[in-house]
Design a protein around this motif. Sequence first.
Motif, mmCIF file in Angstrom:
data_model
loop_
_atom_site.group_PDB
_atom_site.id
_atom_site.type_symbol
_atom_site.label_atom_id
_atom_site.label_comp_id
_atom_site.label_asym_id
_atom_site.label_seq_id
_atom_site.Cartn_x
_atom_site.Cartn_y
_atom_site.Cartn_z
ATOM 1 N N PRO A 135 0.826 -1.210 0.000
ATOM 2 C CA PRO A 135 0.000 0.000 0.000
ATOM 3 C C PRO A 135 0.857 1.255 0.000
ATOM 4 N N ALA A 136 0.431 2.245 -0.745
ATOM 5 C CA ALA A 136 1.158 3.517 -0.765
ATOM 6 C C ALA A 136 0.990 4.222 0.567
ATOM 7 N N ARG A 137 2.084 4.766 1.081
ATOM 8 C CA ARG A 137 2.033 5.399 2.391
ATOM 9 C C ARG A 137 1.118 6.622 2.388
ATOM 10 N N ASP A 138 1.063 7.314 1.241
ATOM 11 C CA ASP A 138 0.262 8.528 1.201
ATOM 12 C C ASP A 138 -1.197 8.261 0.826
ATOM 13 N N GLU A 139 -1.579 6.993 0.675
ATOM 14 C CA GLU A 139 -2.961 6.658 0.352
ATOM 15 C C GLU A 139 -3.824 6.799 1.598
ATOM 16 N N PRO A 140 -4.933 7.566 1.517
ATOM 17 C CA PRO A 140 -5.784 7.738 2.703
ATOM 18 C C PRO A 140 -6.321 6.396 3.195
ATOM 19 N N ASP B 156 -32.831 8.673 18.328
ATOM 20 C CA ASP B 156 -32.583 9.044 16.941
ATOM 21 C C ASP B 156 -31.743 10.320 16.937
ATOM 22 N N MET B 157 -30.563 10.270 16.320
ATOM 23 C CA MET B 157 -29.670 11.438 16.407
ATOM 24 C C MET B 157 -28.802 11.564 15.172
ATOM 25 N N TYR B 158 -28.260 12.767 15.014
ATOM 26 C CA TYR B 158 -27.221 13.037 14.031
ATOM 27 C C TYR B 158 -25.885 12.907 14.751
ATOM 28 N N ASP B 159 -25.061 12.004 14.269
ATOM 29 C CA ASP B 159 -23.799 11.710 14.957
ATOM 30 C C ASP B 159 -22.716 11.446 13.910
ATOM 31 N N THR B 160 -21.518 11.221 14.363
ATOM 32 C CA THR B 160 -20.403 10.923 13.465
ATOM 33 C C THR B 160 -19.798 9.572 13.804
ATOM 34 N N LEU B 161 -19.221 8.951 12.805
ATOM 35 C CA LEU B 161 -18.475 7.704 12.998
ATOM 36 C C LEU B 161 -17.004 8.030 12.747
ATOM 37 N N GLY B 162 -16.378 8.583 13.763
ATOM 38 C CA GLY B 162 -15.026 9.102 13.588
ATOM 39 C C GLY B 162 -13.987 8.070 13.222
ATOM 40 N N THR B 163 -14.135 6.842 13.711
ATOM 41 C CA THR B 163 -13.129 5.821 13.417
ATOM 42 C C THR B 163 -13.148 5.407 11.950
ATOM 43 N N GLU B 164 -14.252 5.694 11.247
ATOM 44 C CA GLU B 164 -14.373 5.307 9.847
ATOM 45 C C GLU B 164 -13.918 6.409 8.888
ATOM 46 N N SER B 165 -13.687 7.616 9.391
ATOM 47 C CA SER B 165 -13.300 8.730 8.525
ATOM 48 C C SER B 165 -11.946 8.467 7.880
ATOM 49 N N LEU B 166 -11.798 8.902 6.623
ATOM 50 C CA LEU B 166 -10.517 8.755 5.939
ATOM 51 C C LEU B 166 -9.492 9.721 6.515
ATOM 52 N N LEU B 167 -8.308 9.197 6.766
ATOM 53 C CA LEU B 167 -7.232 9.971 7.386
ATOM 54 C C LEU B 167 -6.223 10.363 6.301
ATOM 55 N N ARG C 243 -8.762 4.502 6.568
ATOM 56 C CA ARG C 243 -9.676 4.764 7.674
ATOM 57 C C ARG C 243 -8.858 5.118 8.917
ATOM 58 N N THR C 244 -9.385 6.052 9.700
ATOM 59 C CA THR C 244 -8.629 6.549 10.849
ATOM 60 C C THR C 244 -8.188 5.425 11.773
ATOM 61 N N MET C 245 -9.060 4.453 12.003
ATOM 62 C CA MET C 245 -8.718 3.386 12.935
ATOM 63 C C MET C 245 -7.643 2.475 12.376
ATOM 64 N N VAL C 246 -7.459 2.477 11.048
ATOM 65 C CA VAL C 246 -6.418 1.672 10.424
ATOM 66 C C VAL C 246 -5.115 2.460 10.321
ATOM 67 N N GLY C 247 -5.216 3.718 9.924
ATOM 68 C CA GLY C 247 -4.027 4.499 9.620
ATOM 69 C C GLY C 247 -3.332 5.136 10.799
ATOM 70 N N LEU C 248 -4.051 5.410 11.894
ATOM 71 C CA LEU C 248 -3.459 6.173 12.983
ATOM 72 C C LEU C 248 -2.464 5.363 13.807
ATOM 73 N N ALA C 249 -2.783 4.120 14.138
ATOM 74 C CA ALA C 249 -1.937 3.326 15.033
ATOM 75 C C ALA C 249 -0.503 3.178 14.530
ATOM 76 N N PRO C 250 -0.261 2.775 13.259
ATOM 77 C CA PRO C 250 1.134 2.659 12.811
ATOM 78 C C PRO C 250 1.868 3.986 12.781
ATOM 79 N N ARG C 251 1.130 5.096 12.506
ATOM 80 C CA ARG C 251 1.787 6.404 12.525
ATOM 81 C C ARG C 251 2.220 6.765 13.949
ATOM 82 N N LEU C 252 1.376 6.441 14.923
ATOM 83 C CA LEU C 252 1.731 6.691 16.326
ATOM 84 C C LEU C 252 2.920 5.843 16.743
ATOM 85 N N SER C 253 2.975 4.596 16.280
ATOM 86 C CA SER C 253 4.106 3.730 16.615
ATOM 87 C C SER C 253 5.413 4.325 16.105
ATOM 88 N N GLU C 254 5.384 4.873 14.892
ATOM 89 C CA GLU C 254 6.581 5.515 14.354
ATOM 90 C C GLU C 254 6.940 6.740 15.184
#
Length: 292
Positions: free
Chosen positions: A86-91, A245-256, A93-104
């Motif tokens: 996978p290309a490093r600069d490819e967006p 019933d509410m308007y909410d966000t799914l932050g872990t699914e957002s593209l990072l 999902r936040t829950m996928v992309g954030l952890a390895p960046r934090l490890s670095e």
Amino acid sequence: MVVTQESVAVNGTRRSSPQAIADALRERIKTGELRAGERLPTQAELAEEFGVERGTVRQALRSLQEDGLLSNVSKGSPPRIAEQAPARDEPQRTMVGLAPRLSEAFAAPHVKIDAVCLTAETLMLALAEPLRHIHEGRIKPESVDVRILLPSRDISLAFPVAVDDGSHDNVVHQRWLNQRNAQGIVLRHNLRALRSSHGIDVRVTFRALPFTPPVKLYLLNGSEALLAYYLVTRREEEVESGKLDMYDTLGTESLLFSFEKRTGQRDIAFVEESQKWFDALWETITSDLTLS
């Protein structure tokens, strides 16, 4: 083994960190110098090239493996470059992309993480990976400084909010507040525990925003900015009084989206301006935040 420019540190020595070695190998994969299906040099050859111990090379290879860049990883022979790296600069999902960046980021001796978010959920979950690496002895920073901006409990949030005429707004707000506090407390506890378990100097500080952030932003060691948009959606959730019933966000699914200073002037400007924006908020219109 030829010593490349990638393996020469700023002070003129040949010693490199695991992150620097991993970054150099990533660049070779990105440019095609190391092609899909080819084997990496042996750990001994890489250790000689970069002027480090084999343990440092192993840490770098683990990072590449976690990013999905290596395949056929075994103790018997060098791993191969993954067929579909996978290309490093490819967006992602936040829950996928954030952890390895934090490890670095946690591989640096002095770690500085700044975050703007609606709750600390994603950051709390993603920190599990670098914390695991610390407990396994793979990395050990000298200090960790984390600053987090979260919405104030006293404001009317733009989201999450109830879909109805407002009769359930207090229920939605209290639900969000409970999550904000609980996740922040867990995050702070897990990081502060590194003081007693590993002798790491840890500081975790929260401040309250007077508005609802439309995006989540993570700034890592002043060198990388990670941005994701909060996408508002309508959904239902079971509560004690029934369905909410509410308007909410799914932050872990957002593209990072990642912006790195080493990439070029455009990214340098984005990272620097993002840091200035965060610092200005921290020092001016935000207030003390108590997680309770």
